[in-house]
Design an enzyme around this catalytic site. Structure first.
Site, PDB file in Angstrom:
ATOM      1  N   SER A   1      -5.860  -0.590  -3.245  1.00  0.00           N
ATOM      2  CA  SER A   1      -5.093   0.513  -3.813  1.00  0.00           C
ATOM      3  C   SER A   1      -4.423   1.147  -2.744  1.00  0.00           C
ATOM      4  O   SER A   1      -4.834   1.453  -1.755  1.00  0.00           O
ATOM      5  CB  SER A   1      -6.023   1.568  -4.522  1.00  0.00           C
TER       6      SER A   1
ATOM      7  N   LYS B   1      -2.685  -2.463  -6.119  1.00  0.00           N
ATOM      8  CA  LYS B   1      -2.121  -1.306  -6.732  1.00  0.00           C
ATOM      9  C   LYS B   1      -1.378  -0.308  -6.230  1.00  0.00           C
ATOM     10  O   LYS B   1      -1.743   0.034  -4.939  1.00  0.00           O
ATOM     11  CB  LYS B   1      -3.333  -0.849  -7.543  1.00  0.00           C
TER      12      LYS B   1
ATOM     13  N   LYS C   1       0.282   3.617  -5.974  1.00  0.00           N
ATOM     14  CA  LYS C   1       0.503   4.727  -6.397  1.00  0.00           C
ATOM     15  C   LYS C   1       1.870   5.222  -6.708  1.00  0.00           C
ATOM     16  O   LYS C   1       2.645   4.893  -5.635  1.00  0.00           O
ATOM     17  CB  LYS C   1      -0.178   5.751  -5.311  1.00  0.00           C
TER      18      LYS C   1
ATOM     19  N   ASP D   1      -0.173   2.865 -10.548  1.00  0.00           N
ATOM     20  CA  ASP D   1      -1.124   3.904 -11.042  1.00  0.00           C
ATOM     21  C   ASP D   1      -0.447   5.467 -10.681  1.00  0.00           C
ATOM     22  O   ASP D   1      -0.132   5.614  -9.332  1.00  0.00           O
ATOM     23  CB  ASP D   1      -2.637   4.123 -10.297  1.00  0.00           C
TER      24      ASP D   1
ATOM     25  N   GLU E   1      -1.373   2.292 -14.955  1.00  0.00           N
ATOM     26  CA  GLU E   1      -2.448   2.998 -15.042  1.00  0.00           C
ATOM     27  C   GLU E   1      -2.180   4.385 -15.019  1.00  0.00           C
ATOM     28  O   GLU E   1      -1.384   5.212 -14.345  1.00  0.00           O
ATOM     29  CB  GLU E   1      -3.310   2.771 -13.748  1.00  0.00           C
TER      30      GLU E   1
ATOM     31  N   ASP F   1      -7.589   5.666 -16.976  1.00  0.00           N
ATOM     32  CA  ASP F   1      -8.478   6.019 -15.871  1.00  0.00           C
ATOM     33  C   ASP F   1      -8.948   7.334 -16.385  1.00  0.00           C
ATOM     34  O   ASP F   1      -9.855   7.507 -16.884  1.00  0.00           O
ATOM     35  CB  ASP F   1      -7.843   5.918 -14.409  1.00  0.00           C
TER      36      ASP F   1
ATOM     37  N   LYS G   1     -15.055   3.931 -13.732  1.00  0.00           N
ATOM     38  CA  LYS G   1     -15.434   4.408 -12.600  1.00  0.00           C
ATOM     39  C   LYS G   1     -16.649   4.909 -12.746  1.00  0.00           C
ATOM     40  O   LYS G   1     -16.846   5.650 -13.415  1.00  0.00           O
ATOM     41  CB  LYS G   1     -14.423   5.557 -12.167  1.00  0.00           C
TER      42      LYS G   1
ATOM     43  N   GLY H   1     -12.369   2.986  -7.907  1.00  0.00           N
ATOM     44  CA  GLY H   1     -13.148   3.709  -6.725  1.00  0.00           C
ATOM     45  C   GLY H   1     -12.690   4.895  -6.384  1.00  0.00           C
ATOM     46  O   GLY H   1     -11.600   5.277  -6.827  1.00  0.00           O
TER      47      GLY H   1
HETATM   48  O1  OSB Z   1      -6.779   6.983  -9.277  1.00  0.00           O
HETATM   49  O2  OSB Z   1      -7.958   5.281  -8.739  1.00  0.00           O
HETATM   50  C1  OSB Z   1      -7.562   6.472  -8.645  1.00  0.00           C
HETATM   51  C2  OSB Z   1      -8.697   7.363  -5.144  1.00  0.00           C
HETATM   52  C3  OSB Z   1      -8.986   8.820  -5.053  1.00  0.00           C
HETATM   53  C4  OSB Z   1      -8.607   8.881  -6.400  1.00  0.00           C
HETATM   54  C5  OSB Z   1      -8.096   8.474  -7.504  1.00  0.00           C
HETATM   55  C6  OSB Z   1      -7.993   7.092  -7.396  1.00  0.00           C
HETATM   56  C7  OSB Z   1      -8.287   6.472  -6.296  1.00  0.00           C
HETATM   57  C8  OSB Z   1      -7.841   5.083  -5.925  1.00  0.00           C
HETATM   58  C9  OSB Z   1      -8.526   4.812  -4.747  1.00  0.00           C
HETATM   59  O3  OSB Z   1      -7.055   4.525  -6.562  1.00  0.00           O
HETATM   60  C10 OSB Z   1      -9.552   3.577  -4.967  1.00  0.00           C
HETATM   61  C11 OSB Z   1     -10.257   2.834  -4.072  1.00  0.00           C
HETATM   62  O4  OSB Z   1     -11.329   3.308  -3.692  1.00  0.00           O
HETATM   63  O5  OSB Z   1      -9.818   2.189  -3.392  1.00  0.00           O
HETATM   64 MG    MG Z   2      -6.450   5.764 -11.057  1.00  0.00          MG
END
Ligand code: OSB
Ligand code: MG
Length: 376
Positions: free
Chosen positions: A140, A166, A168, A193, A218, A243, A267, A295
């Site tokens: 991510s 992925k 952001k 995401d 996402e 999510d 999660k 995660g």
């Molecule tokens: O939306 O998945 C999410 C990290 C912090 C808060 C929200 C998210 C995330 C990640 C990180 O996308 C995922 C990871 O642990 O690599």
């Molecule tokens: Mg997410």
């Protein structure tokens, strides 16, 4: 010998670790994390570890490190201390009166599963019902200052062998970075995401993403806004993944009924533990919805729980369980979690399957609390 277990002591350790690379999403930014490690000790002397992986701020979920500490120490740990039990499901039921506060619940629930697996001499994945010996990890990537820096990050992860990336996204950082990454990597398994930053006014804008062969979009809209997710799903062929919207199995039921998702991110933290995470997995599997494990930048303890959960048969998409080194210079488990060409081995040793590095935990501890009979 009785099969009853009894937790006689519980400890919370608030541990701070710096991230190797600052992470930014539409909802927050972070350079270091404070997670609360939960240590439960059985009458036999066995120990189970869990991790409360809440963000410091209430921008991803309503909880913070402080609210988790409060809820865990005042309501959750007293519910599991000094009382006989035979299975983690029973303990999760003991705090069913506590509404929400899923991150806090998840850390304590995880510790009970690890303790249970440990005392039965079985790997965590096995006791959860895992069937895989290895799991596929994706990465991510946060919002970067420039597209060139993002392309550099993608290249680094592709070079490391991760098969899924992925990105952001947020207003002003969506179509352009997606187009740039898709152009540079025509075949990459790519998804985005938004962490809930868009509104129904952005529906037409988001439809443009349908052109980039994304595996999923996402959480484009606010957690409670299932109707707009359903509307977007009617308008695009890219699967919508939820999510933040799914905190309970009942939320999943509603989202399924509304056809608001085609993929589910499970999660452990957001669902309130391994117990409800497994239930969500089972329900999604019945509904034909593929799942993957999301995660929260977990330290090694939460990361290994994510790996164990990802061994369940419905986790058919790459999970956010990348190697420890992507996040931390040194991890709280030994050995650290590693990935070879994006594949993480599911531990075969009992419990978490890796040793816990008490020295590193002690070095990073900023607050501690012990609960047990001696405090009563
Ligand atoms: O939306 O998945 C999410 C990290 C912090 C808060 C929200 C998210 C995330 C990640 C990180 O996308 C995922 C990871 O642990 O690599
Ligand atoms: Mg997410």
């Amino acid at each position: 010998m009785s099969t009853d277990l009894k937790i006689v002591a519980a400890r919370l350790h608030r541990v701070r670790m710096p991230l190797v690379h600052e992470f930014r999403t539409s909802s927050h930014r972070k350079a270091f994390l404070d997670h609360v490690l939960v240590e439960l000790e059985d009458a036999s002397g066995a120990v189970g570890w869990g991790e409360i992986a809440s963000s410091s701020d209430p921008f991803y979920a309503p909880e913070t490190v402080e609210t988790c500490w409060h809820i865990a120490s005042k309501y959750l740990l007293p519910a599991v201390l000094d009382t006989p039990w035979t299975h983690p499901d029973q303990l999760a039921r003991r705090w069913s009166k506590v509404r929400g506060n899923n991150f806090a619940k998840a850390g304590v629930d995880m510790a009970t599963w690890v303790l249970w697996a440990e005392t039965h001499g079985l790997p965590l994945a096995t006791v959860l019902g895992g069937t895989r010996t290895e799991v596929v990890a994706g990465v991510s990537l946060g919002i970067e200052p420039t597209i060139d820096e993002l392309l550099g990050q993608v290249q680094r992860q592709v070079d490391a062998g991760y098969p899924r990336v992925k990105l952001k996204i947020a207003q002003g950082w969506d179509i352009e970075p997606v187009r740039a990454v898709r152009t540079a990597y025509p075949e990459l398994d790519l998804h985005v995401d938004a962490n809930g930053i868009y509104t129904a006014d952005d529906l037409a804008h988001l439809q443009q993403l349908d052109a980039y062969r994304l595996t999923m979009i996402e959480q484009p809209f606010a957690p409670r806004d299932l109707l707009t997710h359903a509307e977007l799903q009617r308008r695009i062929s890219t699967p919508v993944c939820l999510d933040e919207s799914i905190e309970t199995v009942a939320d999943l039921e509603t989202a399924l009924e509304l056809q608001a998702l085609q993929v589910l991110n499970i999660k452990v933290s957001r669902m309130g533990g391994l117990t409800p995470a497994r239930e969500a997995h089972d329900r999604a599997r019945d509904a034909g919805i593929p799942v993957w494990c999301g995660g929260m930048h977990e330290f090694g303890i939460g990361r290994l729980a994510n790996v164990a959960l990802s061994a369940l048969p419905g986790f058919t998409l790459p999970s956010d369980v990348s190697a420890s080194e992507k996040y931390y210079a040194r991890d709280v488990v030994v050995p650290a979690v590693t990935a070879v060409r994006g594949v993480v081995q599911v531990p075969e040793a009992p419990g978490l399957g890796h040793a816990v590095d008490r020295e590193l935990i002690a070095a990073g501890t900023v607050a501690e609390l012990s609960l047990g009979p001696e405090q009563e």
